[in-house]
Design an enzyme around this catalytic site. Sequence first.
Site, short mmCIF file in Angstrom:
data_model
loop_
_atom_site.label_atom_id
_atom_site.label_comp_id
_atom_site.label_asym_id
_atom_site.label_seq_id
_atom_site.Cartn_x
_atom_site.Cartn_y
_atom_site.Cartn_z
N GLY A 6 -60.76 30.75 45.82
CA GLY A 6 -62.07 32.20 46.32
C GLY A 6 -61.28 33.84 45.65
CB CYS A 7 -62.46 36.85 44.77
SG CYS A 7 -63.82 36.56 46.18
CG PHE A 8 -62.27 38.29 50.86
CD1 PHE A 8 -61.71 40.02 50.22
CD2 PHE A 8 -63.25 38.02 50.87
CE1 PHE A 8 -61.72 40.71 50.84
CE2 PHE A 8 -64.23 40.04 50.61
CZ PHE A 8 -62.95 41.22 51.47
CB ALA A 9 -58.59 32.51 49.36
#
Length: 327
Positions: free
Chosen positions: A137-140
């Site tokens: 994921g992007c935030f991850a």
Amino acid sequence: MKKIKAGIVGGAGYTGGEMIRLLINHPQAEIAFINSSSNAGNPVTRIHADLAGDTDMLFTDKLSNDIDVLFLCVGHGDAKKFLDQNPVADNVKVIDLSQDFRLKSRDTSGENRKFVYGLPELNREAIRDAKNIANPGCFATAIQLGLLPLAKRGILGEVYTTGITGSTGAGQGLNATSHFSWRANNVQAYKTLQHQHINEIHQSLRQLQEDTKAHVHFVPWRGDFARGIYVTSIVHCALDVAELQSMYELFYAGQAFTHVLDKMIDLKQVVNTNKCLIHIEKQGDKLAIHSAIDNLLKGASGQAVQNMNLLFGFDETTGLRLKPAAF
């Protein structure tokens, strides 16, 4: 060298559009089809106007197994459904950009595809040997890259993280918080302490630091800009900043896209690139780790192409040497 053939499912969304942009300029790949059932028969440029002059391809609702790799640029829950309903040949490698296959604890009984978590800075060799990739994921991605060196050292405890993302992180469909009139001159927290990326972050941290002390408390914000993620994580740390700087630089030495800077970073340095930039600073016993990425590239389609390069033995940076939109 013969080019590999790629298929894209979910080609009408933001990540699908970025995937098309990257692959039509990739010297070792060609796009075999771009699937979008709601846009079948329409020119790709009708949806992705930025590609005018770059492609004359049409969207299709058909699928083909005459490909080497399939990118699933679909919503969460839809990737598993797609693979359940469509016979994808065993020899076709799958790179999924949803969250459906990221967690090892997810029930995969009865499935014949096993997915490797596609964070190259953590799992490069496993990615090279994999058949299927679960793109992070992007935030991850932004949060993990800021924390992995501390987990490797075994000194990561409670983490308090805030991060702001652009409107493209919400996808192309309109909702109350993605209209310009709401986003402009506005910021809002959302999914406080319960964001869907937290579990995959913990999974990666525990891959390096097996104890359960590392725990991320995350508050994401919606920002009034189109693309990019900027994250700051605060942790307790006894090491001095010079030792920490050396530790971070050593951990990311030789990494193609993750760079540790000795001065403050900003979002414009990474927008339109596959880079993650990191900067650390310390006040007393508190360490602040800043990290920035483009949510559609290093946080999605760019990292997926980076994984494709690793899967097929290409140079990791192929097709991804992109200039930031710094002004």
